[in-house]
Write an enzyme that holds these catalytic residues in place. Structure first.
Site, PDB file in Angstrom:
ATOM      1  N   HIS A   1     101.007  42.416  50.239  1.00 16.78           N
ATOM      2  CA  HIS A   1     100.429  43.330  49.250  1.00 16.78           C
ATOM      3  C   HIS A   1      98.955  42.951  49.044  1.00 16.78           C
ATOM      4  CE1 HIS A   1     100.069  46.052  46.031  1.00 16.78           C
ATOM      5  NE2 HIS A   1     100.941  45.586  45.157  1.00 16.78           N
TER       6      HIS A   1
ATOM      7  N   HIS B   1      99.919  51.899  57.168  1.00 15.46           N
ATOM      8  CA  HIS B   1     100.181  51.935  55.729  1.00 15.46           C
ATOM      9  C   HIS B   1     101.505  52.641  55.511  1.00 15.46           C
ATOM     10  CE1 HIS B   1      99.578  52.810  51.453  1.00 15.46           C
ATOM     11  NE2 HIS B   1      98.705  51.834  51.476  1.00 15.46           N
TER      12      HIS B   1
ATOM     13  N   ASP C   1      92.247  47.468  53.237  1.00 18.41           N
ATOM     14  CA  ASP C   1      92.034  46.036  53.450  1.00 18.41           C
ATOM     15  C   ASP C   1      91.215  45.727  54.690  1.00 18.41           C
ATOM     16  OD1 ASP C   1      93.564  45.076  51.236  1.00 18.41           O
ATOM     17  OD2 ASP C   1      95.309  45.864  52.284  1.00 18.41           O
TER      18      ASP C   1
HETATM   19  C1  LIG Z   1     101.409  48.342  55.970  1.00 16.11           C
HETATM   20  C2  LIG Z   1     102.669  48.207  56.794  1.00 16.11           C
HETATM   21  C3  LIG Z   1     103.521  47.043  56.209  1.00 16.11           C
HETATM   22  C4  LIG Z   1     103.453  49.518  56.687  1.00 16.11           C
HETATM   23  O1  LIG Z   1     104.627  49.375  57.387  1.00 16.11           O
HETATM   24  P1  LIG Z   1     105.735  50.503  57.524  1.00 16.11           P
HETATM   25  O2  LIG Z   1     105.392  51.724  56.771  1.00 16.11           O
HETATM   26  O3  LIG Z   1     107.021  49.847  57.174  1.00 16.11           O
HETATM   27  O4  LIG Z   1     105.625  50.897  59.054  1.00 16.11           O
HETATM   28  P2  LIG Z   1     106.551  50.368  60.187  1.00 16.11           P
HETATM   29  O5  LIG Z   1     106.644  48.876  60.113  1.00 16.11           O
HETATM   30  O6  LIG Z   1     107.813  51.162  60.113  1.00 16.11           O
HETATM   31  O7  LIG Z   1     105.734  50.762  61.498  1.00 16.11           O
HETATM   32  C5  LIG Z   1     105.916  51.936  62.290  1.00 16.11           C
HETATM   33  C6  LIG Z   1     105.523  51.626  63.708  1.00 16.11           C
HETATM   34  O8  LIG Z   1     104.130  51.245  63.779  1.00 16.11           O
HETATM   35  C7  LIG Z   1     104.000  49.891  64.217  1.00 16.11           C
HETATM   36  N1  LIG Z   1     103.002  49.249  63.353  1.00 16.11           N
HETATM   37  C8  LIG Z   1     102.852  49.405  62.016  1.00 16.11           C
HETATM   38  N2  LIG Z   1     101.792  48.721  61.577  1.00 16.11           N
HETATM   39  C9  LIG Z   1     101.249  48.115  62.658  1.00 16.11           C
HETATM   40  C10 LIG Z   1     100.146  47.273  62.834  1.00 16.11           C
HETATM   41  N3  LIG Z   1      99.375  46.933  61.799  1.00 16.11           N
HETATM   42  N4  LIG Z   1      99.872  46.824  64.075  1.00 16.11           N
HETATM   43  C11 LIG Z   1     100.648  47.195  65.119  1.00 16.11           C
HETATM   44  N5  LIG Z   1     101.719  47.983  65.029  1.00 16.11           N
HETATM   45  C12 LIG Z   1     102.027  48.447  63.791  1.00 16.11           C
HETATM   46  C13 LIG Z   1     105.367  49.269  64.046  1.00 16.11           C
HETATM   47  O9  LIG Z   1     105.577  48.208  64.950  1.00 16.11           O
HETATM   48  C14 LIG Z   1     106.256  50.444  64.316  1.00 16.11           C
HETATM   49  O10 LIG Z   1     106.271  50.656  65.699  1.00 16.11           O
HETATM   50  P3  LIG Z   1     107.647  51.063  66.451  1.00 16.11           P
HETATM   51  O11 LIG Z   1     107.977  52.407  65.903  1.00 16.11           O
HETATM   52  O12 LIG Z   1     107.317  51.046  67.889  1.00 16.11           O
HETATM   53  O13 LIG Z   1     108.649  50.018  66.047  1.00 16.11           O
HETATM   54  C15 LIG Z   1     102.335  47.930  58.278  1.00 16.11           C
HETATM   55  O14 LIG Z   1     101.583  49.009  58.803  1.00 16.11           O
HETATM   56  C16 LIG Z   1     101.598  46.617  58.477  1.00 16.11           C
HETATM   57  O15 LIG Z   1     102.233  45.566  58.577  1.00 16.11           O
HETATM   58  N6  LIG Z   1     100.226  46.638  58.529  1.00 16.11           N
HETATM   59  C17 LIG Z   1      99.447  45.438  58.654  1.00 16.11           C
HETATM   60  C18 LIG Z   1      99.337  44.763  57.304  1.00 16.11           C
HETATM   61  C19 LIG Z   1      98.409  45.473  56.368  1.00 16.11           C
HETATM   62  O16 LIG Z   1      97.303  45.846  56.743  1.00 16.11           O
HETATM   63  N7  LIG Z   1      98.859  45.641  55.111  1.00 16.11           N
HETATM   64  C20 LIG Z   1      98.046  46.249  54.089  1.00 16.11           C
HETATM   65  C21 LIG Z   1      98.589  47.549  53.636  1.00 16.11           C
HETATM   66  S1  LIG Z   1      97.496  48.239  52.432  1.00 16.11           S
END
Ligand SMILES: CC(C)(COP(=O)(O)OP(=O)(O)OC[C@H]1O[C@@H](n2cnc3c(N)ncnc32)[C@H](O)[C@@H]1OP(=O)(O)O)[C@@H](O)C(=O)NCCC(=O)NCCS
Length: 442
Positions: free
Chosen positions: A268, A307, A363
């Site tokens: 977060h 996101h 971020d």
């Molecule tokens: C923010 C976050 C947790 C959202 O996750 P989510 O909505 O649960 O999305 P998912 O984890 O279901 O991802 C969907 C797909 O995109 C991929 N993906 C998502 N974020 C990714 C990233 N930052 N880098 C690479 N691949 C990513 C996942 O591996 C998944 O791929 P698949 O369908 O082949 O398995 C995720 O995008 C992430 O971890 N981002 C990096 C951390 C970050 O910047 N957080 C700040 C948020 S404000």
């Protein structure tokens, strides 16, 4: 005319149910009439992490993740970022309307008179270890504020809610700055209410021997902009914590401590720190393809990308990308920006990221700006908590006033053992190594 209802057929019984649709949602409680037999508990939904469940009705923040739209009380974030300042935006978030000049002056005065903290809070902070994380200190001291203001327990009193809101918005920068100075072994600096909200914060952080601190106007404005962008973001993890803990009718300081604790987590409030770490690790533009390859192989994530809600460019990231250059005019360029820009350029052309709708989030650029301004990474989530206080208090007050809300208490799907009788210890079978290993996994 099409009916605004949803008809469900239960194939177990052949019965049909017609449920009303309101605001494109059905009420989960309406599903409980779907039963196999009269003594059946009724149907529930299973939604880990609430990814598709609205827990409240809210008038505060609107997000359209597919189109990259963020609005506070109907006002687009881009317009607030360009024309407003944090305290005015906080007024908007908390009270629902932009203030006229007189109300804004009163609000600024009413927040500023609360910037001081009780001397015992200072002593309390001095008790933390020399290397305490400033976010941990913030969780502790905000929780402790409830013992200084027992009147805050009066959550159904409008005047009390207003007073605690002004107190918290006023005191957060002071607590945050004290936590920073404590971690640096520097004496605490008392608030200077002649300065702006962010100017005073910079003074409490960075003033050394000078009698009067003069904040750099560009950095003061950049911080103010970052505060506007972080004021609220509807039902994210920390806001959900604020509402959930607040629903027990505890005082708002205790609920805010819970919200800050949620923000402390790396998924977060800690994501921008992870971005800075990742960019530092990449080190130079020519090493970006190597990282992209690892990301595409599923070995790691591109931090600051993707996101839960935005499936388009995060509107806040767009604003910050531009602001970064204004900050660098004063601080000198952060070498990480070149890597960030190139990384973004490559990723946005790559089918892996395009097909998954992975765009830079807030971020991706905020950490680079904070770092250029001289903040240590441990302060990044603290810089998030200060402005989010207006959002948390606004969401909390909305929850307290909402007659449909009750103490938050989700259901579960029980998948454990059926009923069994207690076995005296001497009669229990000795577990096999495999069983022990399974128990340890848990
Ligand atoms: C923010 C976050 C947790 C959202 O996750 P989510 O909505 O649960 O999305 P998912 O984890 O279901 O991802 C969907 C797909 O995109 C991929 N993906 C998502 N974020 C990714 C990233 N930052 N880098 C690479 N691949 C990513 C996942 O591996 C998944 O791929 P698949 O369908 O082949 O398995 C995720 O995008 C992430 O971890 N981002 C990096 C951390 C970050 O910047 N957080 C700040 C948020 S404000």
């Amino acid at each position: 005319m099409a009916k605004n209802t949803l008809t469900i057929t239960d194939n177990r019984t052949g019965k049909q149910y017609e449920l009303p649709i309101e605001n494109d949602t059905i009420r989960a409680g309406d599903l409980r009439q779907i039963k196999v037999s009269a003594d059946d508990f009724g149907m529930m939904t299973y939604d880990p992490a609430f990814t598709n469940t609205a827990s409240c009705k809210s008038k505060i923040t609107f997000i359209d993740g597919d189109r990259g739209i963020l609005r506070y009380r109907g006002y687009p974030i881009e317009e607030l970022a360009e024309h407003s300042n944090y305290l005015e935006t906080a007024y908007l978030v908390v009270k629902g309307e932009l203030p006229d000049r007189k109300r804004l002056q009163m609000w600024e005065h009413n927040v500023k008179v609360h910037t001081m903290v009780h001397e015992n809070i200072k002593k309390f902070m001095e008790g933390f270890r020399y290397d305490a994380h400033p976010m941990g200190m913030l969780v502790g001291t905000i929780g402790a504020l409830s013992t200084f203001y027992p009147d805050a327990a009066n959550i159904h009193d409008l005047e009390s809610r207003r007073l605690q809101t002004r107190r918290l918005i006023g005191k957060l920068p002071t607590l945050a700055a004290f936590a920073y100075r404590q971690s640096r072994g520097l004496p605490y600096i008392y608030p200077d209410n002649d300065l702006s909200y962010t100017g005073n914060f910079l003074s409490m952080l960075f003033r050394m021997t000078e009698l009067k601190y003069k904040p750099n106007p560009v950095l003061e404005r950049a911080l103010d902009l970052l505060f506007i962008l972080h004021a609220d973001h509807e039902q994210n993890c920390s806001t959900n914590a604020m509402r959930s803990v607040g629903s027990s009718q505890v005082d708002p300081y205790s609920a805010t401590a819970a919200a800050v604790a949620a923000l402390y987590g790396p998924l977060h409030g800690g994501a921008n720190e992870a971005v800075v770490r990742m960019l530092t690790e990449i080190g130079s533009v020519d090493r970006i393809p190597e990282l992209i390859k690892k990301v595409k192989a599923g070995e790691r994530r591109l931090m600051g990308f993707g996101h839960r809600v935005y499936k388009n460019y995060d509107p806040r990231a767009k604003i910050l990308k531009k602001a970064a250059y204004e900050v660098f005019e004063v601080t000198g360029a952060n070498p990480l920006i070149e890597i960030a820009l190139e990384l973004e350029r490559i990723a946005l052309q790559d089918d892996y990221f395009v097909s998954r709708k992975l765009y830079p989030n807030v971020d991706f650029y905020s950490g680079i700006i904070y770092q250029a301004m001289g903040f240590p990474t441990a302060m990044f989530p603290v810089l998030f908590a200060i402005p989010r206080t207006s959002g948390w208090m606004s969401q909390w007050a909305e929850m307290v006033r909402d007659e449909e809300q009750k103490i938050a208490r989700p259901r579960q799907v029980y998948i454990g053992e059926g009923p069994r009788s207690y076995i005296p210890i001497e009669k229990r079978p000795v577990p096999t190594m495999r069983e022990e290993a399974v128990a340890e996994e848990i």
